[in-house]
Design an enzyme around this catalytic site. Structure first.
Site, short mmCIF file in Angstrom:
data_model
loop_
_atom_site.label_atom_id
_atom_site.label_comp_id
_atom_site.label_asym_id
_atom_site.label_seq_id
_atom_site.Cartn_x
_atom_site.Cartn_y
_atom_site.Cartn_z
N TYR A 20 0.83 -1.21 0.00
CA TYR A 20 0.00 0.00 0.00
C TYR A 20 0.87 1.26 0.00
CZ TYR A 20 -3.74 -3.26 0.98
OH TYR A 20 -4.64 -4.29 0.89
N TYR B 169 -11.38 -8.29 6.71
CA TYR B 169 -10.25 -8.30 5.77
C TYR B 169 -9.93 -9.75 5.42
CZ TYR B 169 -5.75 -7.91 3.55
OH TYR B 169 -4.73 -8.01 2.64
N ASP C 82 -12.20 -17.64 8.41
CA ASP C 82 -10.87 -17.19 8.00
C ASP C 82 -10.03 -17.00 9.26
OD1 ASP C 82 -8.61 -15.90 7.18
OD2 ASP C 82 -9.61 -14.43 5.90
N LYS D 99 -0.34 -17.17 7.76
CA LYS D 99 0.41 -16.37 8.73
C LYS D 99 1.14 -17.20 9.80
CE LYS D 99 -1.52 -11.87 7.87
NZ LYS D 99 -2.85 -11.45 7.51
C1 LIG Z 1 -3.42 -11.44 6.15
C2 LIG Z 1 -4.78 -12.01 5.99
C3 LIG Z 1 -5.18 -12.57 4.75
C4 LIG Z 1 -4.30 -12.55 3.52
O1 LIG Z 1 -3.14 -13.28 3.67
P1 LIG Z 1 -1.87 -13.00 2.70
O2 LIG Z 1 -0.89 -14.06 3.09
O3 LIG Z 1 -1.41 -11.61 3.02
O4 LIG Z 1 -2.34 -13.13 1.31
C5 LIG Z 1 -6.44 -13.11 4.68
N1 LIG Z 1 -7.28 -13.13 5.74
C6 LIG Z 1 -6.92 -12.61 6.94
C7 LIG Z 1 -7.88 -12.67 8.08
C8 LIG Z 1 -5.67 -12.02 7.10
O5 LIG Z 1 -5.33 -11.48 8.28
#
Ligand SMILES: *Cc1c(COP(=O)(O)O)cnc(C)c1O
Length: 422
Positions: free
Chosen positions: A13, A141, A242, A271
């Site tokens: 960004y 997100y 997610d 992550k």
């Molecule tokens: C960071 C994140 C993503 C995207 O993951 P990337 O490895 O950056 O593509 C998707 N969902 C959540 C909840 C996130 O925190």
């Protein structure tokens, strides 16, 4: 600032003409980042939720070395390997029991794309091809690729900018009931209304369980998730959790879904899964979904990245989970939660601060106004800490290995920065 970086490299960004300052890192160990200027600063971000065991961890390094001496990569079409199988066994032993099939990919955003494709293909296979859209709550997100972006918050996710080519999804208000506050039944009204009128067209509801991360650092009431899961079942809508930010202990539970005892139909992880070593993610689903997709045309799940289940990534992820499970992680996260609460709470009295909240190893200081990144970013570094605020949100999710003294130094750095900033 390094000229080649400033003039030629995009950062997340970022602007090519008015870039924020960048700080060159030459080493990292434990919770410390070492700058090219020689200073060592405490990483309060775990490099965006991922470095849960700290940098340069000997066990994780060893896992990688061992695997690299055998082989670094093989295609996953028609081939398999021990790292993928071991990781799968480990994952299945800790995720909600109904999740039985794992799809590996290269990043969180792709894991979300895969989850959405799975939901769509499942409904197609189950004879409900009209279920083509997704629903979610505002303030979420889910990543930066196209379909992941379509379920991000429509305002912060810049939907207006991409509106002509972004699939249109359904949004309901995020629950007003906070994690630590009272439960308000009305929080479900919009979901109920939406499901009553649109359930025939909705393939899945996607949410970040309990903790909304990059969309607003907001902790909502577990009852919302519990009731949402029930409504999804009632209306034949899949629930996608997610857990990319929340997974692997960050929220105080191994997976945040556990706060509501909810078993999602599909779950995304990334992550912290990686131990912070290399880009990697996994999407898990139920046998019902996997078998329905596989028993109906086209009889296969239509996705297959080049670097699927990369052995190095699998090996280090597996060892990262071992490290986590061998530790008394629950007690440790509680320690961080107690410390962060005590240390950050005094900031609630500050005139520029709107709210302070802590859950698990996540601490949030919400300011009354959006911070000026050009001004505040160097201040954090001067005060010995690495933080990356966005909008009004100054937040920290340190590596789990952070000591009490380091936590105090981190909090001191945050306080001093906010005091001299405002
Ligand atoms: C960071 C994140 C993503 C995207 O993951 P990337 O490895 O950056 O593509 C998707 N969902 C959540 C909840 C996130 O925190």
């Amino acid at each position: 600032m390094n000229k080649i970086d400033k003039n030629h490299i995009w950062h997340p960004y970022s602007s090519a003409t008015n870039p924020l300052p960048t700080f060159e890192i030459v080493g990292a160990k434990g919770v410390y980042l070492e700058l090219a200027t020689g200073e060592k600063i405490i990483d309060g971000m775990s490099s965006w939720w991922s470095v849960i065991h700290g940098y340069n961890n000997p066990r994780l390094n060893a896992a990688l070395h061992t695997q690299i001496e055998k082989f670094s990569h093989v295609m996953f079409g028609g081939l398999t390997h021990a790292p993928a199988m071991q990781l799968t066994q480990k994952l299945l032993s800790i995720v909600p029991q109904n999740l039985q099939h794992v799809f590996y990919s290269d990043s969180g955003s792709v894991a979300v794309e895969v989850a959405m494709k799975m939901a769509m293909q499942y409904n197609y296979a189950a004879g409900r091809p009209q279920k083509q859209s997704f629903a979610t709550i505002r303030g979420g997100y889910h990543g930066d690729t196209w379909n992941a972006m379509s379920v991000c918050d429509p305002v912060t996710g810049m939907h207006s900018l991409f509106s002509r080519s972004l699939p249109c999804q359904f949004f309901v208000s995020r629950p007003q009931s906070t994690f630590h506050g009272e439960w308000h039944e009305e929080d479900l009204n919009e979901v109920r209304e939406l499901f009553e009128t649109q359930h025939k067209t909705i393939a899945a509801f996607i949410v970040e369980p309990i903790v909304q991360g990059a969309g607003g650092m907001y902790f909502y009431h577990p009852q919302f998730l519990r009731e949402l899961a029930k409504l999804c079942k009632e209306y034949d809508i899949l629930l996608i959790a997610d857990e990319i930010a929340t997974g692997f202990g960050r929220s105080g539970k191994l997976f945040a879904c556990e706060y509501a005892a909810v078993q999602p139909d599909i779950m995304c992880t990334g992550k912290a899964l990686t131990g912070g070593y290399m880009s990697f993610a996994a999407t898990l689903c139920t046998s019902e979904i996997a078998y329905t997709i596989s028993n109906n045309p086209p009889f296969v799940f239509m996705h297959g990245p080049t670097f699927m289940a990369n052995p190095l990534a699998c090996a280090v992820a597996c060892e990262s989970i071992n490290l986590l499970l061998e530790s008394s992680w629950q007690k440790n996260i509680q320690r961080i939660e107690t410390q962060l609460t005590e240390l950050l709470q005094p900031l609630a009295m500050h005139h520029a601060v709107a709210n302070v909240r802590v859950l698990g190893a996540i601490g949030v200081v919400e300011m009354k106004e959006a911070v000026d990144m050009h001004r505040i970013q160097p201040l954090f570094v001067e005060n010995g800490v690495w933080l990356r605020p966005f909008g009004k949100l100054i937040y920290t999710m340190p590596p789990y290995c952070i000591s009490d003294e380091e936590l105090q130094a981190l909090a001191r750095g945050i306080m001093r920065t906010i005091t001299s900033y405002s």
